[in-house]
Motif scaffolding. Sequence first.
Motif, mmCIF file in Angstrom:
data_model
loop_
_atom_site.group_PDB
_atom_site.id
_atom_site.type_symbol
_atom_site.label_atom_id
_atom_site.label_comp_id
_atom_site.label_asym_id
_atom_site.label_seq_id
_atom_site.Cartn_x
_atom_site.Cartn_y
_atom_site.Cartn_z
ATOM 1 N N ALA A 268 63.647 21.600 -41.973
ATOM 2 C CA ALA A 268 63.291 22.427 -43.122
ATOM 3 C C ALA A 268 62.848 21.567 -44.302
ATOM 4 O O ALA A 268 61.870 21.898 -44.993
ATOM 5 C CB ALA A 268 64.478 23.304 -43.514
ATOM 6 N N LEU A 269 63.522 20.436 -44.534
ATOM 7 C CA LEU A 269 63.139 19.548 -45.637
ATOM 8 C C LEU A 269 61.798 18.878 -45.364
ATOM 9 O O LEU A 269 60.979 18.697 -46.286
ATOM 10 C CB LEU A 269 64.234 18.497 -45.859
ATOM 11 C CG LEU A 269 65.568 19.023 -46.416
ATOM 12 C CD1 LEU A 269 66.605 17.904 -46.459
ATOM 13 C CD2 LEU A 269 65.392 19.631 -47.792
ATOM 14 N N ALA A 274 55.898 18.762 -46.645
ATOM 15 C CA ALA A 274 54.521 18.960 -46.193
ATOM 16 C C ALA A 274 53.857 20.094 -46.966
ATOM 17 O O ALA A 274 52.684 19.984 -47.379
ATOM 18 C CB ALA A 274 54.501 19.247 -44.695
ATOM 19 N N THR A 275 54.579 21.185 -47.172
ATOM 20 C CA THR A 275 54.012 22.325 -47.905
ATOM 21 C C THR A 275 53.735 21.959 -49.356
ATOM 22 O O THR A 275 52.681 22.312 -49.916
ATOM 23 C CB THR A 275 54.989 23.513 -47.841
ATOM 24 O OG1 THR A 275 55.240 23.845 -46.473
ATOM 25 C CG2 THR A 275 54.407 24.723 -48.555
ATOM 26 N N HIS A 280 49.977 21.141 -53.829
ATOM 27 C CA HIS A 280 49.920 20.554 -55.164
ATOM 28 C C HIS A 280 49.425 19.109 -55.090
ATOM 29 O O HIS A 280 49.412 18.478 -54.020
ATOM 30 C CB HIS A 280 51.306 20.619 -55.822
ATOM 31 C CG HIS A 280 51.895 21.996 -55.852
ATOM 32 N ND1 HIS A 280 51.452 22.979 -56.703
ATOM 33 C CD2 HIS A 280 52.889 22.561 -55.102
ATOM 34 C CE1 HIS A 280 52.154 24.087 -56.498
ATOM 35 N NE2 HIS A 280 53.026 23.867 -55.519
ATOM 36 N N ARG A 281 49.058 18.597 -56.233
ATOM 37 C CA ARG A 281 48.543 17.234 -56.315
ATOM 38 C C ARG A 281 49.691 16.234 -56.388
ATOM 39 O O ARG A 281 49.928 15.588 -57.401
ATOM 40 C CB ARG A 281 47.633 17.078 -57.523
ATOM 41 C CG ARG A 281 46.371 17.928 -57.440
ATOM 42 C CD ARG A 281 45.530 17.747 -58.678
ATOM 43 N NE ARG A 281 44.305 18.531 -58.610
ATOM 44 C CZ ARG A 281 43.371 18.552 -59.567
ATOM 45 N NH1 ARG A 281 43.553 17.829 -60.687
ATOM 46 N NH2 ARG A 281 42.292 19.285 -59.430
ATOM 47 N N ALA A 323 56.804 11.790 -54.527
ATOM 48 C CA ALA A 323 58.214 12.185 -54.544
ATOM 49 C C ALA A 323 58.779 11.932 -53.158
ATOM 50 O O ALA A 323 58.135 12.233 -52.147
ATOM 51 C CB ALA A 323 58.372 13.645 -54.934
ATOM 52 N N ASP A 324 59.957 11.357 -53.109
ATOM 53 C CA ASP A 324 60.622 11.055 -51.838
ATOM 54 C C ASP A 324 61.911 11.863 -51.727
ATOM 55 O O ASP A 324 62.769 11.817 -52.619
ATOM 56 C CB ASP A 324 60.943 9.564 -51.755
ATOM 57 C CG ASP A 324 59.684 8.719 -51.653
ATOM 58 O OD1 ASP A 324 59.148 8.612 -50.551
ATOM 59 O OD2 ASP A 324 59.247 8.187 -52.711
ATOM 60 N N VAL A 325 62.017 12.572 -50.608
ATOM 61 C CA VAL A 325 63.208 13.370 -50.320
ATOM 62 C C VAL A 325 63.923 12.717 -49.144
ATOM 63 O O VAL A 325 63.345 12.564 -48.065
ATOM 64 C CB VAL A 325 62.850 14.824 -49.979
ATOM 65 C CG1 VAL A 325 64.111 15.620 -49.630
ATOM 66 C CG2 VAL A 325 62.121 15.486 -51.139
ATOM 67 N N THR A 326 65.188 12.334 -49.348
ATOM 68 C CA THR A 326 65.944 11.619 -48.322
ATOM 69 C C THR A 326 67.213 12.394 -47.993
ATOM 70 O O THR A 326 68.010 12.724 -48.881
ATOM 71 C CB THR A 326 66.332 10.209 -48.801
ATOM 72 O OG1 THR A 326 65.152 9.497 -49.177
ATOM 73 C CG2 THR A 326 67.058 9.457 -47.696
#
Length: 405
Positions: A268-269, A274-275, A280-281, A323-326
């Motif tokens: 999901a993350l 990806a979405t 968005h830029r 942006a990085d999501v971990t």
Amino acid sequence: MNTTAPSLTPTTRALAWCLHVLVVALLALAAGRTVADHSPHAGLITATAAACALVYALGPVLPRVRRSRRAAALWLAAVGAVWLVLLALSADGAWVAFPLYFLQLHLLSHRVGLAAVAATAVVAIAGFAAHQDSFSTAMAVGPALGAAVAVAVVWGYQALYRESEQRRRLIEELTATRADLATAQHAAGVLAERERLAREIHDTLAQGLSSIQLLLRAAERALPNAPENTARYVDQARQAAVDNLAEARRFVAALAPPALVGTTLAGALQRLCATTSARHRITARFHLTGDPRPLPTAYEVALLRIAQSALSNTVRHAGAATADVTLSYHGDHVAVDIVDDGRGFDPDQLPTPDPEAGGFGLTAMHARVHALGGALTVQSTPGHGTALAARLPLDSDADPAKARP
């Protein structure tokens, strides 16, 4: 001092009727024995017994006697006066003293009633002895024993009545307390559900509508010169509206978010990143560290909503390029970190939440994490980006099954 006679309950009403029957029976006995013995004063005794019954009958039917202790005392005095005449005419009148004891103890105050009983017993003994022209101890036993029994019965009943009243008041207080507790629990439930809906609306519909607004603005800017980009932005806005409609239906029904249906939290993350990058830029990247393990639904919902809200804030306010999501699995906790390279802000100077301007994001994130026993940290400096970390415990002390998503 209370001047009102005690009110009758169903039990005391039954006892009162028994007392009425006893008085009438004893008066009838006195008159009947006189007639049977062919006493020379049979007519006068019968008339006096009838007068005593008539005066006695006025008490139960007169409302004032039932409401006022003073009126009850006057009525008892009238009954006592006629009874004295009957006792002077017939020795059998002494038996009527027994029901008089109960009336005096019930209708008069404690001390006055006890004194009236003692006086009535003495008069009954004296009257009976006068008719016998002699006195013996046996003559005093009956009236005295009757008076003692009456005092014991009435005082015992009054003690039981007081205890019953005390229990009734305690039950009423308990019932009122339970009603207040139920009201408080209902209010707490309403507030909790309101908070849940507020968080869900902020992290889904509000963020989705903001995304749609940004996409439509981009389409408006691209409309004159790049119609193909306009169509792409409109299509993305339409898809965002579809996704948020599904979210709205899901959280109204208190179901898991659509993004978690049929996939893991990591999936999901990754889809969220990806979405976000497509709409968005900004380049949103997903990273996974540690060995994934099953998480409670409340944990997955909370971490996903926090990531959604953080990325939305990054898009709207940070002006970030990346942006990085971990998602990190550790031995005793699971964490989600969102780091961007945007303009940053001063965490100590956050704007006050406002219904028009927003500002509820961090508050909602803190509420979600604290409800599950975790911690939320935010590190940011103006001009140097923002790092947000949500950490939830995985030890046995946490009970996520009881937590509210």
